[in-house]
Scaffold this motif. Structure first.
Motif, PDB file in Angstrom:
ATOM      1  N   THR A   1       0.190  -6.592  13.849  1.00  0.00           N
ATOM      2  CA  THR A   1       1.362  -5.691  13.396  1.00  0.00           C
ATOM      3  C   THR A   1       2.459  -5.918  14.209  1.00  0.00           C
ATOM      4  OG1 THR A   1      -0.371  -4.230  12.435  1.00  0.00           O
ATOM      5  CG2 THR A   1       1.840  -3.369  12.728  1.00  0.00           C
TER       6      THR A   1
ATOM      7  N   ARG B   1       6.748  -2.566  11.471  1.00  0.00           N
ATOM      8  CA  ARG B   1       6.304  -2.082  10.283  1.00  0.00           C
ATOM      9  C   ARG B   1       6.005  -3.228   9.457  1.00  0.00           C
ATOM     10  NH1 ARG B   1       6.762   2.175   7.328  1.00  0.00           N
ATOM     11  NH2 ARG B   1       7.892   1.315   5.513  1.00  0.00           N
TER      12      ARG B   1
ATOM     13  N   ASN C   1      -2.301   0.681   4.387  1.00  0.00           N
ATOM     14  CA  ASN C   1      -1.824   1.089   5.511  1.00  0.00           C
ATOM     15  C   ASN C   1      -0.064   1.524   5.310  1.00  0.00           C
ATOM     16  OD1 ASN C   1      -0.410   1.526   7.969  1.00  0.00           O
ATOM     17  ND2 ASN C   1      -1.139   0.040   9.227  1.00  0.00           N
ATOM     18  N   ASP C   2       0.087   2.903   5.250  1.00  0.00           N
ATOM     19  CA  ASP C   2       1.599   3.317   4.922  1.00  0.00           C
ATOM     20  C   ASP C   2       2.543   2.803   5.689  1.00  0.00           C
ATOM     21  OD1 ASP C   2       0.524   4.458   2.498  1.00  0.00           O
ATOM     22  OD2 ASP C   2       0.745   6.508   3.185  1.00  0.00           O
ATOM     23  N   ASP C   3       1.987   2.542   7.120  1.00  0.00           N
ATOM     24  CA  ASP C   3       2.929   2.236   7.998  1.00  0.00           C
ATOM     25  C   ASP C   3       3.590   0.678   7.957  1.00  0.00           C
ATOM     26  OD1 ASP C   3       3.087   4.516   9.329  1.00  0.00           O
ATOM     27  OD2 ASP C   3       1.556   3.948  10.544  1.00  0.00           O
TER      28      ASP C   3
END
Ligand code: CAA
Length: 258
Positions: free
Chosen positions: A10, A13, A46-48
């Motif tokens: 990751t 974002r 994953n909202d991020d």
């Protein structure tokens, strides 16, 4: 989750999936395709994460479906298991924006996986091709359908019938890729693009992607009608109110992804 055939990271974002079977030039076997599916499931949940990048090594994005894995399969084997379907099509139903960053070979299933993504950027050393005809078969992961949509009938026929490779310059000129970068700058530049996308409103980016994709599924009139309805629906979001207010107030928008 631990993966055997991909690396997952990751970056802010942005979710990055790196195909990682270096000894086989990232040939796409069942285990690798399943790994990609699981990684996409996690990034989508994953909202991020606002954008996803799929990439390979400097030598190969992917040199195709794994020939050693499939060579001895019978017609009944491939028919009954619906070979090149489950898992492979996971990318095409990804709702978040997904970019293919291609360096080196993107051949056969590798080229097809790149085309399943929303758009392709590549390194100067990229080589695209559908060489399946040299193996006595044809593209099986959408190449005969997506390549004409990317590059037109003439070049798609040329590629599928001769099995030749297209270099980065040709790929850029014919619209196969949106941008070409120096090979050692591919990831840095791709991450800048992905960061830019991930900074937008997530639901609005998803709607934009869905609307563009509709262009390849339907008539112009139906596509425009679909676009108009989705455009109208953006007015029901907090982010449209914020985006337009920010413009009027001469400030940067603070999107809430709602
Ligand atoms: N499947 C399995 N293994 C592959 C592979 C593939 N698609 N592509 C490369 N490899 C393996 C090679 O067998 C070799 O392994 P070994 O060292 O164990 O022999 C290793 O990767 C390195 O490959 P090369 O020695 O061939 O590397 P090269 O630099 O000389 O050539 C290449 C590179 C031109 C990409 C060449 O490997 C090649 O032509 N690969 C096959 C490309 C191809 O035909 N792809 C289409 C597959 S069919 C398909 O994808 C169907 C579909 O539509 C889904």
């Amino acid at each position: 989750m631990a993966y055997d055939n991909i690396l997952v990271e990751t970056r802010g974002r942005v979710g990055v999936i790196t195909l990682n079977r270096p000894k086989a030039l990232n040939a796409l076997n069942a285990a690798l395709v399943a790994d990609v599916g699981h990684a996409l499931d996690a990034f989508e949940a994953n909202d991020d994460i606002g954008a996803i990048v799929v990439t390979g090594s400097e030598k190969a994005f992917a040199a195709g479906a794994d020939i050693k894995e499939m060579a001895s399969k019978s017609h009944m084997d491939v028919y009954l298991e619906d070979f090149i379907t489950r898992g492979w099509e996971r990318i095409t139903v990804c709702r978040k924006p997904i970019i293919a960053a291609v360096a080196g070979f993107a051949l056969g299933g590798g080229c097809e996986v790149a085309m399943m993504c929303d758009f392709i950027v590549c390194a100067e050393n990229a080589k695209f091709g559908q060489p399946e005809i040299n193996l006595g078969t044809i593209p099986g992961a959408g190449g005969t359908q997506r390549l004409p949509r990317f590059v037109g009938k003439s070049k798609a026929m040329d590629m599928c019938l001769t099995g030749r490779q297209m270099d980065a310059q040709e790929a850029f000129q014919c619209g196969m890729v949106s941008r070409v970068f120096p090979t050692d700058k591919l990831m840095e530049e791709t991450l800048k693009i992905a960061d830019q996308i991930a900074a937008k409103s997530r639901p609005i980016a998803m709607m934009a992607k869905e609307a563009v994709n509709r262009a390849f599924e339907t008539t112009l009139a139906e596509g425009v009608r679909f676009e108009r309805r989705v455009f109208h629906s953006t007015f029901g979001t907090q982010d449209q109110k914020e985006g337009m207010a920010a413009f009027i107030e001469k400030r940067q928008p603070q999107f809430k992804h709602r």
